[in-house]
Write a protein that holds these residues in place. Sequence first.
Motif, short mmCIF file in Angstrom:
data_model
loop_
_atom_site.label_atom_id
_atom_site.label_comp_id
_atom_site.label_asym_id
_atom_site.label_seq_id
_atom_site.Cartn_x
_atom_site.Cartn_y
_atom_site.Cartn_z
N GLY A 262 16.90 35.22 36.16
CA GLY A 262 16.68 35.50 37.57
C GLY A 262 17.29 36.81 37.99
O GLY A 262 18.24 37.30 37.37
N TYR A 263 16.74 37.44 39.04
CA TYR A 263 17.27 38.68 39.59
C TYR A 263 17.41 39.77 38.54
O TYR A 263 18.36 40.56 38.57
N GLY A 264 16.47 39.80 37.61
CA GLY A 264 16.46 40.86 36.62
C GLY A 264 17.43 40.70 35.48
O GLY A 264 17.58 41.63 34.67
N ALA A 265 18.10 39.56 35.39
CA ALA A 265 19.02 39.36 34.28
C ALA A 265 18.24 39.42 32.98
O ALA A 265 17.15 38.87 32.89
N PRO A 266 18.78 40.09 31.95
CA PRO A 266 18.02 40.28 30.70
C PRO A 266 17.77 39.00 29.94
O PRO A 266 16.82 38.89 29.20
N LEU B 46 10.70 29.35 36.54
CA LEU B 46 11.53 29.31 35.33
C LEU B 46 12.59 30.41 35.34
O LEU B 46 13.51 30.39 34.53
N ASP B 47 12.44 31.39 36.26
CA ASP B 47 13.42 32.47 36.35
C ASP B 47 14.84 31.95 36.48
O ASP B 47 15.79 32.56 35.99
N TYR B 48 15.00 30.85 37.16
CA TYR B 48 16.33 30.39 37.54
C TYR B 48 16.89 29.33 36.60
O TYR B 48 17.89 28.67 36.91
N TYR B 49 16.24 29.18 35.45
CA TYR B 49 16.66 28.19 34.47
C TYR B 49 16.83 28.81 33.09
O TYR B 49 16.15 29.77 32.74
N ALA B 50 17.72 28.22 32.33
CA ALA B 50 17.70 28.42 30.89
C ALA B 50 16.68 27.44 30.31
O ALA B 50 16.61 26.29 30.76
#
Length: 125
Positions: free
Chosen positions: A54-58, A28-32
């Motif tokens: 993803g990649y630590g995006a808040p 789910l990291d890579y999805y809204a």
Amino acid sequence: FQLQASGGGLVQPGGSLRLSCVGSGGSLDYYAIGWFRQVPGKEHEGISCISYTGYGAPGSTYYTDSVKGRFTISKDNAKNTVYLQMDSLKPEDTAVYSCAADVGCATDWSLYRHRGQGTQVTVSS
């Protein structure tokens, strides 16, 4: 990639529930992730969304006006799960709640590529 919502049930007005949206077959990291609700005879209503983390995006969170201050969306990356904490529930919150995933948040259910089955929430005394 599949989504499954759970956690619905019967609750009295003023009560709380926490819904879960679990992803399988992908992160789910890579999805809204958007939460929607639907009552019979009406279209899906977008009520909340959390953007890409993803990649630590808040991640940013969004709420429709009718649930602002009562509902809180959050994500647990370790559990690949997005939660919807619902407090101060009202009878008009009664609906089937579903989650959906795509690259960005949107209020239109049909725009999401991945859409899960819903869970019934009933608010009644």
